[in-house]
Scaffold this motif. Structure first.
Motif, mmCIF file in Angstrom:
data_model
loop_
_atom_site.group_PDB
_atom_site.id
_atom_site.type_symbol
_atom_site.label_atom_id
_atom_site.label_comp_id
_atom_site.label_asym_id
_atom_site.label_seq_id
_atom_site.Cartn_x
_atom_site.Cartn_y
_atom_site.Cartn_z
ATOM 1 N N ARG A 110 -9.566 1.261 1.257
ATOM 2 C CA ARG A 110 -9.618 2.426 2.133
ATOM 3 C C ARG A 110 -8.238 2.751 2.691
ATOM 4 O O ARG A 110 -7.842 3.920 2.783
ATOM 5 C CB ARG A 110 -10.604 2.183 3.288
ATOM 6 C CG ARG A 110 -12.050 2.053 2.873
ATOM 7 C CD ARG A 110 -12.969 2.108 4.083
ATOM 8 N NE ARG A 110 -14.342 1.786 3.728
ATOM 9 C CZ ARG A 110 -14.918 0.607 3.927
ATOM 10 N NH1 ARG A 110 -14.241 -0.363 4.526
ATOM 11 N NH2 ARG A 110 -16.173 0.396 3.567
ATOM 12 N N LYS A 111 -7.529 1.689 3.071
ATOM 13 C CA LYS A 111 -6.205 1.892 3.657
ATOM 14 C C LYS A 111 -5.273 2.581 2.667
ATOM 15 O O LYS A 111 -4.480 3.440 3.047
ATOM 16 C CB LYS A 111 -5.617 0.555 4.102
ATOM 17 C CG LYS A 111 -4.265 0.695 4.797
ATOM 18 C CD LYS A 111 -3.763 -0.641 5.327
ATOM 19 C CE LYS A 111 -3.297 -1.522 4.175
ATOM 20 N NZ LYS A 111 -2.616 -2.745 4.655
ATOM 21 N N ILE B 48 0.537 10.348 4.288
ATOM 22 C CA ILE B 48 1.839 10.842 3.813
ATOM 23 C C ILE B 48 1.794 12.364 3.657
ATOM 24 O O ILE B 48 2.711 13.079 4.080
ATOM 25 C CB ILE B 48 2.206 10.158 2.477
ATOM 26 C CG1 ILE B 48 2.463 8.663 2.701
ATOM 27 C CG2 ILE B 48 3.432 10.832 1.857
ATOM 28 C CD1 ILE B 48 2.656 7.872 1.427
ATOM 29 N N ILE B 49 0.695 12.859 3.047
ATOM 30 C CA ILE B 49 0.553 14.311 2.900
ATOM 31 C C ILE B 49 0.512 14.981 4.270
ATOM 32 O O ILE B 49 1.154 16.016 4.500
ATOM 33 C CB ILE B 49 -0.726 14.638 2.097
ATOM 34 C CG1 ILE B 49 -0.555 14.202 0.644
ATOM 35 C CG2 ILE B 49 -1.050 16.134 2.172
ATOM 36 C CD1 ILE B 49 -1.804 14.350 -0.194
ATOM 37 N N GLY B 50 -0.259 14.400 5.194
ATOM 38 C CA GLY B 50 -0.379 14.996 6.520
ATOM 39 C C GLY B 50 0.924 15.001 7.287
ATOM 40 O O GLY B 50 1.274 16.007 7.926
ATOM 41 N N SER C 57 0.831 -1.206 0.000
ATOM 42 C CA SER C 57 0.000 0.000 0.000
ATOM 43 C C SER C 57 0.866 1.257 0.000
ATOM 44 O O SER C 57 0.568 2.234 -0.703
ATOM 45 C CB SER C 57 -0.911 0.001 1.233
ATOM 46 O OG SER C 57 -1.807 -1.083 1.187
ATOM 47 N N ILE C 58 1.936 1.233 0.771
ATOM 48 C CA ILE C 58 2.837 2.386 0.823
ATOM 49 C C ILE C 58 3.510 2.592 -0.523
ATOM 50 O O ILE C 58 3.630 3.726 -1.015
ATOM 51 C CB ILE C 58 3.879 2.201 1.940
ATOM 52 C CG1 ILE C 58 3.175 2.144 3.305
ATOM 53 C CG2 ILE C 58 4.902 3.328 1.917
ATOM 54 C CD1 ILE C 58 4.102 1.860 4.454
ATOM 55 N N TYR D 48 1.932 6.741 -6.882
ATOM 56 C CA TYR D 48 0.950 7.712 -7.362
ATOM 57 C C TYR D 48 1.488 9.134 -7.227
ATOM 58 O O TYR D 48 1.336 9.955 -8.141
ATOM 59 C CB TYR D 48 -0.354 7.563 -6.577
ATOM 60 C CG TYR D 48 -1.341 8.664 -6.885
ATOM 61 C CD1 TYR D 48 -2.053 8.673 -8.089
ATOM 62 C CD2 TYR D 48 -1.553 9.698 -5.987
ATOM 63 C CE1 TYR D 48 -2.940 9.692 -8.375
ATOM 64 C CE2 TYR D 48 -2.452 10.716 -6.268
ATOM 65 C CZ TYR D 48 -3.141 10.698 -7.466
ATOM 66 O OH TYR D 48 -4.013 11.695 -7.761
ATOM 67 N N PHE D 49 2.128 9.439 -6.115
ATOM 68 C CA PHE D 49 2.673 10.783 -5.920
ATOM 69 C C PHE D 49 3.807 11.080 -6.894
ATOM 70 O O PHE D 49 3.994 12.220 -7.307
ATOM 71 C CB PHE D 49 3.157 10.952 -4.482
ATOM 72 C CG PHE D 49 2.040 11.055 -3.476
ATOM 73 C CD1 PHE D 49 0.931 11.842 -3.738
ATOM 74 C CD2 PHE D 49 2.087 10.363 -2.286
ATOM 75 C CE1 PHE D 49 -0.104 11.943 -2.833
ATOM 76 C CE2 PHE D 49 1.060 10.451 -1.370
ATOM 77 C CZ PHE D 49 -0.052 11.244 -1.646
ATOM 78 N N ARG D 50 4.562 10.043 -7.272
ATOM 79 C CA ARG D 50 5.634 10.282 -8.262
ATOM 80 C C ARG D 50 5.051 10.650 -9.618
ATOM 81 O O ARG D 50 5.642 11.420 -10.369
ATOM 82 C CB ARG D 50 6.511 9.033 -8.378
ATOM 83 C CG ARG D 50 7.506 8.873 -7.231
ATOM 84 C CD ARG D 50 8.578 7.847 -7.585
ATOM 85 N NE ARG D 50 8.037 6.500 -7.698
ATOM 86 C CZ ARG D 50 7.951 5.636 -6.698
ATOM 87 N NH1 ARG D 50 8.375 5.995 -5.488
ATOM 88 N NH2 ARG D 50 7.448 4.437 -6.882
#
Length: 840
Positions: free
Chosen positions: A294-295, A303-305, A3-4, A10-12
Motif C-alpha cells: 500500500r505504501k 509524488i504526483i500530488g 519504496s521511493i 516506475y515513473f521513468r
C-alpha cells in the motif's frame, strides 16, 4: 527509501502517463488558486476600502445612495458614549483630465484628521468654502501634473475649474480607489454636486471602544432603518448579493476541478497497479507486507500530488492575474472595486497545496488497498481476472437521497448564506449523480451491444461486450465524461437563460434611439448625477422628438439596499414598452404618473410577499411616506429588488433634481448618427458624457453579465483534461488486461485495423452513453439554477438552451476522447498473437 526508488523507477518507465496525470492535477489546483485568488482579491479590496475610509472610527453611519440630512450629525453627536462624530460626503465624479470615474471625498478640514491620516508632501489641505482640491501623489503622476494646476470637474452646474493646492503622500485614505481620489472641502462638494444638506457617511469615535455594540444599537434605534450603523467588521463585510453569487460560482468551479481530478488519480493508480502486478507479486514473495505494498502505491500518488500541486500553485498565480484582468472592468463598473493584484497569502498557498496532495492520497487509497489484497501467486501470473464486481443497487437509493437533500437545501435553506446555499446545492447534485449513475451507465452500455453489432458487426460487439466483464473500469472512464458534459451543459444553460432574460428585458425597457450617460449605473453605484437643465438642452437639438430624464439611486428597505428607478413618466411613456406583469401597461403608467404610486420589481414582490394595492413605507428626508404599489414589473437591476417612481414625486420628497441618463426618441426620418454628432458637439464643452445608440448601450450592459461566464471556460479546460487522461488510462488498462484475448482474436483472423476499431468503438460507446445520460443531469442542474434564482434572488428566468455552445463542447469532448483512445488502440493492434497466447 526502497519504496521511493521503486516509485520513481516506475515513473521513468511511464513518463508520458506520469506527465499527463501530474498535469491534470496541476490544472485543477491552478483553477482553485485562480478562482479563490479572485475571491480573495474582491474581499481584500472591499475590506481595504472600508478600512481606509473608516480610519480611526469604531462605528460608521452609512447613508443610502440618496444621502441623509446633515441634521443626523447632531443626533449622532448627542448619543451617549460618542466622543466625536465627523461627517463626509463621498461620490464618484468625472474629472476631464482623468479616465473613468474618480472618487470624491468631501471632508471637513481640521476635523477629518481625527479620523483619517493625511500627510501633505506639497502645498496644503483645501480650505473651507474654496474651490480647491488635494490629490494623492500617485494620481498626479498619472497625469504628469503639478501643484497649482487646474483640474476640470463635472458638477451639477456643468464643468468647473478647481485649483490643486495640495499633494498627499500615497498612504492612508489617499490610497482609496487605488489612489484615484480627490479631496475637497465638504461645503464646496455639497454646493458643487447638488448635495446641500446631505451627508454620505458619519464616522464615530467612542469614549469607550468596548461599548461599541451598545452604542451601535442606540444609534440604529435613533436614526431609523433609513441608514446602516456599521462596526469595523460589518463595514468590511457589507457586500451585496450579486458579488456573493459570483463568489459562490467560483467556489463551485473550484470544487468541480478537484472532483474531476479524483477520477484521474484513481485511474492512474489502477493502471500503475495493473502494470506492476508481477513486481508486486515478487515483492510479496520476498517478504513485503501488505502495508508496504500500500505504501508503494501511496508514495506514487504522493509524488504526483506534491509535484502537481506545486506546479498548480505556480500556474494558478498567473491564471488568477489573467482572470482578474478579464473581470477588472466588470468589478470596477458594477461594484467600484479596484483590484491591482491577486491577494493570495502564504497560508492560502499552503492550504491549497495540502488539499491537492490529500486529494491525490485519498483517490489512491482504493487502488492501493486492492493492490495489497492480491495474492503473490496470482500477482506473478500473467493472467488477469476476467471479471470485476458490479455495482450494488443501494447506490441508486443513496444517490437519490443526496439529490433530494440538495433540493431541500435549495428550497428550505434560506437561513444559509447565499454563497453556501448555492455551492451545497450544485455540489450535491453532482455528487448525487456520481453515486447514482454508475449502475445505470453499465445497464445502458449493455443495451448498446445489439446496436453496435448491427452497425459494426463483430468488431462493435467485442468493443461493447468488454464492459460486462469490467464494469468498474467502464465507470471510471465514462463518469468523468458524463459528469463533465452534464456540468458543462447545465451551467451553460444557466448562463444562457440569464443572458437571454436580460436581453429580452433590456430590449423591452431600453427602447429609445439614443442614450446619454456618464457610464453604467448599478445598485452599487454612488455617482454624482447630471443637472436637470441638460434635458431641456437636449430637447432643443434638431431631430429630437422626446427626451426623458432618468435617475438611478437607492434606498434602505428591510435592511437591504433597494434600487430606486426614477423616470420622467410623461415623456418616458411616449416611447417605452415596459415589461409590466400586472396590471395593464396604460393602467400601470397612469398610476405611476398621476396617482403617486410606485412599481416594484417581480423579485421584490416574491422575496417580501408584496402585492398590488399594498403600501410601501419608504424613508425620505420628509419622513416615512406610504407609497401605494400600482404595478409589478420585470426588473433585473438588482438582486435585492427595485422600486420605480415618478421622478417628480422623488423631487418633491427628496429635493434632488439630478439625473443620470437622458433617453431620446428621434423624429421620423432623423439620422441617428447626425443627431449623435450634434449632441456631442453641443455638450462636450460643458459635460463629460457618452452619447451612444440604445443598442450599443444594451450591449455594454449585457457585456458585464457575459464576462462572468468567461470564467467557466477554465472549468471546461479542466474537464477536458480529466476526460483525456482518464480515457487514455482506462484504455491502457483494457489493453493490459486483455492481452491474451487480443492475441486469441488476432490468431483467429482479426486484423490490426479491426482491433483498433474495437477499442475506438469502446471509447465511442462510453462517449455516447455519457452524452445521453448527461442530458437529464444537465437539465436538473439548469433547473436548480433557475429555481435558485427565483426562490433566493427573486429573478424569474426565461429558459434558454445554448445549442451552439453545447454542440461545441460535445464536439470538443468527442475529439478529446477519440484522440486519447488512439494510442491504446494502436498499442493493442501491435500485440503479437504468439507471445500473447504463450504468456498464459
Amino acid at each position: 527509501m526502497l519504496s521511493i526508488k521503486l516509485a520513481l523507477a516506475y515513473f521513468r518507465r511511464r513518463k508520458l502517463r506520469a506527465f499527463l496525470t501530474t498535469l491534470s492535477v496541476a490544472v485543477a489546483i491552478a483553477a482553485v488558486v485562480a478562482l479563490q485568488g479572485l475571491n480573495g482579491s474582491m474581499d481584500y479590496a472591499y475590506g481595504e476600502l472600508a478600512g481606509l475610509l473608516g480610519g480611526q472610527a469604531q462605528l460608521e453611519v452609512k447613508a443610502p445612495l440618496g444621502g441623509i440630512s446633515d441634521s443626523a450629525l447632531i443626533t449622532v453627536q448627542q448619543t451617549a458614549g460618542v466622543q466625536a462624530a465627523v461627517p463626509f460626503v463621498q461620490k464618484d465624479i468625472q474629472v476631464k483630465e482623468l479616465p473613468g470615474f474618480t472618487a470624491m471625498m468631501g471632508i471637513v478640514p481640521g476635523k477629518d484628521e481625527k479620523i483619517h491620516a493625511y500627510r501633505v508632501v506639497q502645498g496644503r489641505m483645501p480650505a473651507a468654502g474654496q474651490r480647491e482640491i488635494a490629490v494623492p501623489n500617485k494620481l498626479l503622476r498619472g497625469i504628469q501634473g503639478q501643484l497649482g494646476d487646474t483640474l476640470h470637474i463635472q458638477t451639477m452646474k456643468g464643468m468647473q475649474e478647481f485649483s490643486l493646492v495640495g499633494i498627499l503622500e500615497d498612504s492612508g485614505v489617499a490610497r482609496a480607489n487605488s489612489g484615484a481620489v480627490v479631496f475637497m472641502p465638504m461645503d464646496t462638494a455639497q454646493n458643487a454636486f447638488g448635495l446641500n444638506g446631505k451627508l454620505s457617511n458619519i464616522d464615530v469615535i467612542l469614549k469607550d471602544p468596548d461599548q461599541v455594540l451598545t452604542v451601535q444599537k442606540e444609534l440604529q434605534a435613533s436614526l431609523g432603518n433609513a441608514v446602516e450603523v456599521l462596526t469595523l467588521l460589518g463595514r468590511s463585510g457589507n457586500t451585496n448579493k450579486m458579488l456573493d453569487f459570483m463568489k459562490g460560482l467560483d467556489n463551485v468551479y473550484g470544487f468541480m476541478g478537484l472532483f474531476f481530478v479524483l477520477y484521474v488519480i484513481i485511474n492512474s493508480m489502477r493502471v500503475a497497479v495493473v502494470e506492476q502486478r508481477r513486481q508486486l507479486g515478487i515483492l510479496r514473495a520476498l517478504g513485503w507486507c501488505r502495508w508496504e505494498i500500500r505504501k508503494l502505491i501511496i508514495i506514487q500518488a504522493l509524488i504526483i500530488g506534491v509535484i502537481g500541486s506545486a506546479l498548480g500553485l505556480l500556474l494558478g498565480r498567473y491564471l488568477a492575474q489573467a482572470l482578474l484582468s478579464i473581470e477588472s472592468d466588470m468589478l470596477r463598473g458594477m461594484f467600484k472595486i479596484s483590484n491591482p493584484s491577486i491577494r493570495f497569502t502564504a497560508h492560502d498557498y499552503a492550504i491549497t497545496w495540502l488539499v491537492g496532495v490529500l486529494a491525490c492520497l485519498s483517490a489512491a487509497w482504493l487502488p492501493a488497498w486492492k493492490a495489497a489484497c492480491i495474492a503473490p501467486s496470482e500477482a506473478m501470473s500473467s493472467q488477469y481476472p476476467s471479471n470485476e464486481l458490479g455495482y450494488s443497487r443501494w447506490r441508486v437509493v443513496a444517490g437519490a437521497i443526496i439529490m433530494i437533500a440538495s433540493w431541500a437545501i435549495l428550497i428550505c435553506g434560506n437561513n444559509l448564506a447565499l454563497l453556501v446555499q448555492g455551492t451545497l446545492t450544485i455540489a450535491g447534485i453532482v455528487i448525487g449523480a456520481a453515486v447514482l449513475l454508475p449502475p445505470i451507465l453499465i445497464l445502458f452500455l449493455k443495451r448498446l451491444e445489439p446496436w453496435a453489432e448491427t452497425f459494426f458487426g463483430l468488431t462493435g460487439c467485442l468493443g461493447v461486450r468488454s464492459f460486462q466483464r469490467t464494469p468498474r473500469r467502464a465507470v471510471a472512464t465514462g463518469m468523468p465524461i458524463l459528469l463533465g458534459l452534464a456540468v458543462s451543459f447545465g451551467l451553460l444553460g444557466i448562463f444562457s437563460s440569464v443572458n437571454q432574460t436580460l436581453d429580452n428585458w433590456l430590449k423591452a425597457l431600453i427602447s429609445p434611439d439614443i442614450v446619454i450617460t456618464q457610464g453604467l449605473q448599478t445598485a452599487a453605484s454612488n455617482q454624482v448625477g447630471l443637472p436637470e437643465a441638460l434635458v431641456e438642452r437636449v430637447r432643443n437639438v434638431n431631430g429630437v422628438r422626446v427626451a426623458a430624464g432618468i435617475r438611478t439611486t437607492g434606498i434602505q428597505w428591510h435592511g437591504n439596499p433597494i434600487d430606486l428607478q426614477l423616470y420622467d413618466v410623461a415623456a418616458w411613456r411616449q416611447f417605452i414598452n415596459p415589461p409590466v406583469l400586472e396590471p395593464g401597461k396604460e393602467q400601470a403608467m397612469d398610476a405611476l404618473q398621476q396617482n403617486g404610486n410606485v412599481w416594484i420589481s417581480e423579485s421584490m414582490a416574491l422575496q417580501y410577499g408584496l402585492h398590488i394595492g399594498e403600501k410601501l413605507a419608504i424613508s425620505t428626508p420628509a419622513g416615512a411616506i406610504q407609497f401605494p404599489i400600482g404595478a409589478i414589473t420585470k426588473d433585473f437591476n438588482s438582486y435585492n429588488g427595485s422600486v420605480y417612481m415618478n421622478r417628480q414625486d422623488y423631487i418633491r420628497y427628496w429635493g434632488d433634481h439630478s439625473i443620470d441618463y437622458v433617453w431620446l426618441a428621434l423624429e421620423p426620418g432623423a439620422s441617428p448618427a447626425l443627431v449623435r454628432d450634434q449632441l456631442e458637439t453641443n455638450l462636450k464643452s460643458d459635460f463629460r458624457v457618452q452619447v451612444v445608440s440604445a443598442s450599443d448601450y444594451r450591449d455594454n450592459v449585457l457585456k458585464f453579465g457575459s464576462r462572468i461566464a468567461e470564467i467557466f471556460n477554465l472549468v471546461i479546460l479542466v474537464i477536458l483534461m480529466v476526460a483525456a487522461v482518464g480515457t487514455a488510462n482506462s484504455m491502457l488498462i483494457s489493453v493490459l488486461e486483455r492481452t491474451r484475448e487480443i492475441g486469441a482474436l488476432r490468431s483467429v483472423g482479426l486484423t490490426r485495423r479491426q482491433i483498433r476499431g474495437m477499442f475506438m468503438i469502446e471509447a465511442g460507446s462510453l462517449f455516447l452513453a455519457g452524452i445521453l445520460l448527461a442530458i437529464p443531469v444537465a437539465a436538473m442542474i439548469q433547473t436548480v439554477g433557475t429555481v435558485f434564482d427565483k426562490n433566493v434572488i427573486g429573478w424569474v428566468l426565461d429558459v434558454s438552451i445554448p445549442w451552439v455552445k453545447i454542440t461545441g463542447v460535445a464536439i470538443a469532448m468527442a475529439l478529446v476522447v477519440g484522440l486519447s483512445a488512439m494510442y491504446p488502440a494502436c498499442l493493442a493492434s501491435k500485440v503479437d498473437p504468439v507471445k500473447a497466447l504463450r504468456s498464459g
